[in-house]
Enzyme design. Structure first.
Site, PDB file in Angstrom:
ATOM      1  N   ASP A  52      78.722  71.197  29.889  1.00 12.21           N
ATOM      2  CA  ASP A  52      77.772  71.993  28.863  1.00 12.21           C
ATOM      3  C   ASP A  52      78.362  73.314  28.344  1.00 12.21           C
ATOM      4  O   ASP A  52      77.319  73.107  27.410  1.00 12.21           O
ATOM      5  CB  ASP A  52      77.475  72.257  30.340  1.00 12.21           C
ATOM      6  CG  ASP A  52      77.685  73.543  30.671  1.00 12.21           C
ATOM      7  OD1 ASP A  52      78.602  73.984  30.582  1.00 12.21           O
ATOM      8  OD2 ASP A  52      77.284  74.210  32.492  1.00 12.21           O
ATOM      9  N   ARG A 299      71.908  78.152  32.011  1.00 13.65           N
ATOM     10  CA  ARG A 299      72.154  77.122  31.608  1.00 13.65           C
ATOM     11  C   ARG A 299      70.132  76.882  30.665  1.00 13.65           C
ATOM     12  O   ARG A 299      69.455  77.359  31.354  1.00 13.65           O
ATOM     13  CB  ARG A 299      72.134  75.771  32.363  1.00 13.65           C
ATOM     14  CG  ARG A 299      73.670  75.364  33.376  1.00 13.65           C
ATOM     15  CD  ARG A 299      73.707  75.140  33.350  1.00 13.65           C
ATOM     16  NE  ARG A 299      73.445  73.024  33.085  1.00 13.65           N
ATOM     17  CZ  ARG A 299      73.499  71.907  32.922  1.00 13.65           C
ATOM     18  NH1 ARG A 299      74.653  72.404  34.097  1.00 13.65           N
ATOM     19  NH2 ARG A 299      73.688  71.360  32.335  1.00 13.65           N
ATOM     20  N   TYR A 307      79.927  78.762  39.430  1.00 14.32           N
ATOM     21  CA  TYR A 307      81.845  78.616  39.806  1.00 14.32           C
ATOM     22  C   TYR A 307      81.559  79.377  41.081  1.00 14.32           C
ATOM     23  O   TYR A 307      82.104  80.725  40.018  1.00 14.32           O
ATOM     24  CB  TYR A 307      82.293  79.081  38.382  1.00 14.32           C
ATOM     25  CG  TYR A 307      81.985  77.801  37.477  1.00 14.32           C
ATOM     26  CD1 TYR A 307      82.568  76.224  37.610  1.00 14.32           C
ATOM     27  CD2 TYR A 307      81.447  78.005  36.192  1.00 14.32           C
ATOM     28  CE1 TYR A 307      82.586  75.436  36.846  1.00 14.32           C
ATOM     29  CE2 TYR A 307      81.050  76.771  35.217  1.00 14.32           C
ATOM     30  CZ  TYR A 307      82.376  75.760  35.987  1.00 14.32           C
ATOM     31  OH  TYR A 307      82.010  75.077  34.538  1.00 14.32           O
ATOM     32  N   PRO A 385      87.093  73.971  34.041  1.00 21.60           N
ATOM     33  CA  PRO A 385      86.069  73.213  33.408  1.00 21.60           C
ATOM     34  C   PRO A 385      85.160  74.995  33.019  1.00 21.60           C
ATOM     35  O   PRO A 385      84.623  74.849  32.516  1.00 21.60           O
ATOM     36  CB  PRO A 385      84.923  72.777  34.426  1.00 21.60           C
ATOM     37  CG  PRO A 385      85.820  73.648  35.648  1.00 21.60           C
ATOM     38  CD  PRO A 385      87.096  73.485  35.528  1.00 21.60           C
TER      39      PRO A 385
END
Lengths: 752, 752
Positions: A52, A299, A307, A385
């Protein structure tokens, strides 16, 4: 040309995998008018979860394809990173620092977050628009049918390369068998959107499924039903394997990923958080005393990605290998977050997606087979990530490769430039893996209790690493090594991944970097605002550098009121405009002389004392139908509404002296030299460009004109050529230009 | 509710005419979820020619509907106006002055040019997206079918208004007969795109025909064939006649346009110019000595529009009435331009469109019949096109009307606010006609030879008029007069067009303008950058004011570290959050309390010393599923990448005192007062808002919830309601809320 070998279809480029890397490649091909197919074994698009983060540099690239604004508008912008640590005295979690998420002034964009499904949508729309436009200018009577479309549910089952043909620019050395799957085969179980991620079914974001997505899904289902079970053989000139970490293409080539994994296991939750933690809409790095770390990534659509570290190094001294992975659920992950983030509370009622992973860093041993089959993206590098790099680096692999392949396929460049793909991108992958390795370990470590606590991570060290990492993570720091297309000093092997890419030593030119201290050869062109001379409109300089496959020569002419500067400009104009100018010999017959290398200029005299007529004609090309070109001459002056770009100051160019710059089609800087050093420019381009003067006939001109959408002067020859029946399913027939054997003698530069 | 009268269809709003004004109205309705049909007798869209200038204010409005960026990206931006006049000594045409095209700092947008076909496309896309989204949240199972679509080739043939029903909010007093034309009837001769314009057939810009346009054309042709010749009767609550200068609706109502024409005849050419005139990509006003004037308007796609004077006042003393209009051709027009612009040469090889017109200024005597049938756009004002006002003012008519009708239809406001449409917009039309009258005469006059030349136009006077005209032309200067929805001093009649719009004198409040010297009641809210408190993202304040039909109360809380300010804020929070708060009684049951009036705040304490938790809960609404609302509290502080908005300074608000502001759904300022003056705010809203406490039942909540896309708490009641079969062709059934008779007593404010 000769007759084509037996096959169901012939394409210039076959792309396997329609994730961000594959779509970037297809997008380039659609821009450049290269006959392309793109297949993906999956029957569905991704609608949530997965990668993302979008770097500044990725947004710049998107903007060069005219959809940067879509990502910018829809994404969540991350402005500040908050560091949370145990208070040294009380041990209570507290905000210890704030740093800007994107370093100010490195780009006109800042890092943002948007889920992969939307990014794929932008690519699909762009590919559709580009290929319809290309088809409108070509022979096809049905632009809709001529589109490059992603073929879902299509699995490659065999790959062979005819090694005797790899140096034949006309040949199709690659043969691939494709099998069309049934809908059942192509559709993974409903709840899994990827190998390691779980989508949670919930209607709330159904309205995010755009009308276009819906239409695609309907078309896809019909298409699957129609072709299910069919097998076909495709011949291709070039191929890209962008088929992910478990790349089928990589395995066919016998290449491997090299590297290792750590003990740390992390969970990921995409949720709408319910919390009293005040920085939940900031990017946060939260280190607890002994329960591990959380990274917060806010987001779009009110979502936050967390995370969450599930194991720590000192967990019972056993290490994470013993952690029972079947026990990982959203409930256990959020429980871990709650431990790490206390005394703050965090819970959720809406979960969008979740997964868990173990950190590993691996990089491919080779990125290309014979410069015919290439690998990009997760197929050649995997890592954690959290730094938001994966999708960006993958797309940038294909962004680096695409224009090179297109220029070679169209007979504009010789094949030697293709070696720079591995040299440039494998080096980047290695750097990325090193960065991620350091960053991940810092992040997964427990905070040091005091300066004596050697096992703990010093929060000062962590902050410092975070700030330095930010420049790397922006994508702006990428600095390609010396090669035939990057004119700087030093060893091409050392500055790259070890591949030899310098080319013909006799033609090598080296930049005079002191002429433009803000324009660093090997890096992307920085952007400041210039004004169009003819209409006073401010543009970010990068906005003039759209990704259309053309090279650019940018002439910083300085203050052209100065007689000496004006004289140098006029003399350069004579050479560039002359019959033997490299601008002309790189250009296929029938096209305008700026179709392959575009000439831009930016002067520093006051705008109001100047007009475009102060520039030699080559800087403002004439067209019998449209008059002068008003969009090539620019000026460093103050705008009415958007300030003063101060480009000479920011680029470090002396207005009394000027300089010239060569830019690659991907905005990276090839060369900086004297403003009027025509000879170095020509030598540079002789290193890899094909001399078009010795190529013959209308066919080449047509093939290239179709690609460039420039048609008027070849109308008649095109009609003659395409009056027969068209072969191929795409309608976008792009007969490859023949290169005369004589060309080689003229060029004398093939550095294979 | 009672049973509905006999008719083939019932709609809340019927719009006649799908030009920019009609589309703006339909767009509002689609945003607000109001059941609407829009018909147009033309069978085709406009693809070139016609109106093209977009004011700053129009771009702000587009941005409030989320498509400002599309116009901004595709349009040509005009930055500078160059004035060309005969040199006083030599008589040779020379550039005498340059002025910025848009006055710096009046808006975040500048005036641009884009042809009407693209603007209509943006509206069509927006209407489609809005109505699909609305339908997804409503009972329809087929969002595609639920769209508001323009019905082309549909001609109204009769109109009647049942005067006995006009004050009944539940009634459908309007009856219209519609006839579906055959394709032949609906399609004018191929070459004419309008009554007075000529499109020239040429393939070059075919690629500008977007994929969406193509798809629409195919659908349209099918639709025409299917329904040709059919007649139907439609009942409507409200109707808008946006059917152009020859408005059928206006003639049915017996209203007229009043005004006159001048002698001047002008030609218009849209060409790609071939010229040595250096300012052809600037907006230019060129006065020749005795051959008349030219205005140059540079456009998108390399086009330039030339307005070319064909007659001058002193032409043989005969006046333009004698000019043989059949002699006007593109050749005669360009010949005139060549005379005016010599010694420069101008010609063209590509002509896109051309027309000729005689200047006239007219304004309608009435804009509304019974506040049930309204007129907008060219139907009520016509004038010369050169100032680029026509399309803007037309769209702004409908922008003014749309939210008012939507709020009344949804039972949120009482009908009294509808009178402000004529009061506000007829006054604007009158001002526009006056402006255009002066401007046109100055432009068509011959330059004065010297100060003694009284018949000539002084170029100083002309420049002065041009600069002053620029503010008017930006659309930013619009200043609506006192009314029940604009709380300022003075006579509503005098400040408007003479209509009585002040409402109940007992509830009238007047602003304290000194509390915010940069926020002028009656004008649109200016925009500066604020930061979101929770995520530090900079927003232009106007970006927070999307057009969704809601009112806004904006609390400038000042420096909330100050104990006194904090106390005032907390007390205001108690009142606004209390059970009897006007935020709650204006809100239909089942909706969140900020669905009708949204509460925004902007404080001036340092961002880093503050969190949203420093604000009372009403300023950051809680949701059981989504936690706190992070998007309502803002701060005046420096951003990392986009400077410091200095909003307190720019709005003229004292950080030690603050203020509150009420904004209409169209961003116009209703009221400025003490930050904690809850009582005045409540009194203001009592003047025209419907008290929802005395309305009953799930049906209202459903009707309004469907419209607002807020569904969760009324899921069950909705299911019960819509389990039956749906009536109507749109699927977007919007059963009008019943208003109890008792309501009137509670409100006591109907000012009809």
């Amino acid at each position: 040309m000769g007759s084509l070998p037996d096959a169901d279809d012939h394409v210039d480029v076959l792309i396997v995998g329609a994730g961000p890397a594959g779509l970037m490649m297809a997008n380039w091909m659609s821009r450049c008018g290269v006959r392309t197919r793109i297949v993906d074994k999956r029957g569905t698009k991704i609608f949530n979860g997965q990668a993302d983060g979008l770097q500044c540099r990725t947004l710049e690239i998107f903007d060069s394809f005219d959809f940067g604004h879509r990502a910018w508008i829809e994404s969540n912008h991350m402005l500040e990173i908050c560091l949370w640590n145990p208070d040294p005295k009380t041990g209570i979690l507290t905000r210890s620092d704030r740093i800007p998420d994107t370093i100010p002034n490195i780009s006109r964009f800042q890092q943002v977050v948007l889920h992969q499904g939307r990014i794929e949508r932008f690519f699909l729309d762009s590919i559709r628009e580009n290929s319809i436009r290309t088809a409108c200018n070509g022979p096809s009577s049905d632009p809709e049918a001529a589109q490059i479309r992603v073929e879902h549910g299509v699995l490659p089952t065999s790959l062979s390369i005819d090694e005797s043909l790899v140096e034949d620019t006309e040949a199709y050395p690659i043969t691939v068998t494709l099998r069309h799957l049934t809908e059942e085969e192509a559709t993974p179980a409903q709840k899994a959107t990827s190998g390691n991620g779980q989508a949670v079914q919930d209607g709330i974001f159904r309205s995010n499924l755009s009308a276009d997505d819906t239409a695609d899904l309907i078309r896809l289902t019909n298409s699957l039903a129609e072709k299910a079970g069919r097998t076909e053989t495709v011949k291709a000139k070039y191929m890209l394997g962008a088929d992910g970490a478990h790349s089928w293409t990589r395995r066919q080539l016998g290449f491997t990923l090299q590297g290792d994994s750590t003990d740390f296991i992390w969970g990921v939750l995409d949720v709408i958080p319910i919390t009293d933690f005040p920085d939940i809409r900031m990017r946060c790095a939260i280190h607890s005393e002994a329960s591990g770390s959380v990274m917060v990534i806010p987001r779009e659509n009110k979502l936050v990605r967390l995370y969450i570290q599930l194991t720590t190094t000192n967990q019972d001294g056993q290490g994470a290998q013993k952690y029972d992975r079947s026990q990982i659920t959203p409930e256990t992950i959020i429980a871990s977050a709650q431990r790490i983030m206390r005394p703050y509370k965090i819970e959720y009622r809406y979960l969008d997606w979740w997964t868990a992973y173990q950190i590993g860093q691996r990089v491919g041993d080779s990125f290309s087979s014979k410069e015919r089959v290439f690998l990009a993206g997760d197929a050649v590098h995997t890592h954690s990530p959290k730094a938001g790099q994966g999708m960006n680096v993958s797309m940038q692999d294909a962004f680096n490769l695409g224009w090179k392949v297109a220029n070679v396929v169209k007979g504009l460049s010789n094949r030697s430039i293709l070696k720079t793909y591995q040299s440039e991108r494998r080096r980047i992958a290695q750097d990325l893996i090193d960065f991620d390795h350091r960053f991940s370990r810092l992040f997964s470590g427990r905070p040091a209790k005091d300066v004596m606590d050697e096992e703990g991570i010093s929060m000062e060290v962590f902050k410092d690493a975070f700030e330095k990492g930010n420049l790397f993570a922006s994508g702006i720091a990428v600095d390609y090594g010396a090669s035939m297309i990057v004119a700087k000093e030093g060893s091409g092997k050392e500055q790259g991944d070890g591949t030899e890419v310098l080319g013909d030593a006799k033609l090598r030119v080296v930049s005079k970097s002191n002429l433009a201290t803000g324009i660093e050869v090997g890096k992307r062109m920085p952007s400041f605002k210039v004004l169009n001379q003819a209409d006073a409109r401010p543009w970010h300089f990068q906005e003039l550098l759209k990704s259309n496959g053309t090279w650019r020569v940018v002439v910083f002419a300085g203050d052209i009121r100065d007689a000496e500067q004006k004289k140098r400009l006029d003399m350069l104009g004579d050479k560039l405009g002359g019959e033997s100018s490299f601008l002309k010999w790189v250009t296929p017959k029938g096209q305008r002389y700026d179709s392959v290398i575009q000439l831009l200029s930016c002067h520093s005299a006051p705008r109001r004392e100047t007009t475009i007529f102060d520039f030699p004609e080559v800087f403002r090309p004439w067209d019998d139908r449209e008059g002068w070109d008003y969009w090539k001459v620019h000026v460093d002056d103050e705008s009415y509404h958007e300030g003063h770009g101060q480009v000479y100051k920011n680029y470090g160019v002396d207005p009394k002296h000027g300089c010239s710059v060569i830019l690659r089609p991907d905005q990276y800087i090839s060369w900086v030299g004297e403003m009027d050093d025509y000879e170095s420019m020509e030598s540079f381009f002789k290193g890899f460009m094909v001399d078009q003067r010795t190529r013959d006939g209308a066919k080449d001109a047509v093939a290239n004109n179709v690609a460039n959408g420039q048609e008027k002067e070849v109308e008649e020859s095109r009609k003659a050529l395409y009056s027969g029946t068209l072969a191929g399913t795409n309608g976008l027939r792009n007969d490859a230009p023949a290169i005369d054997a004589g060309d080689e003698a003229v060029k004398g530069t093939t550095a294979m």
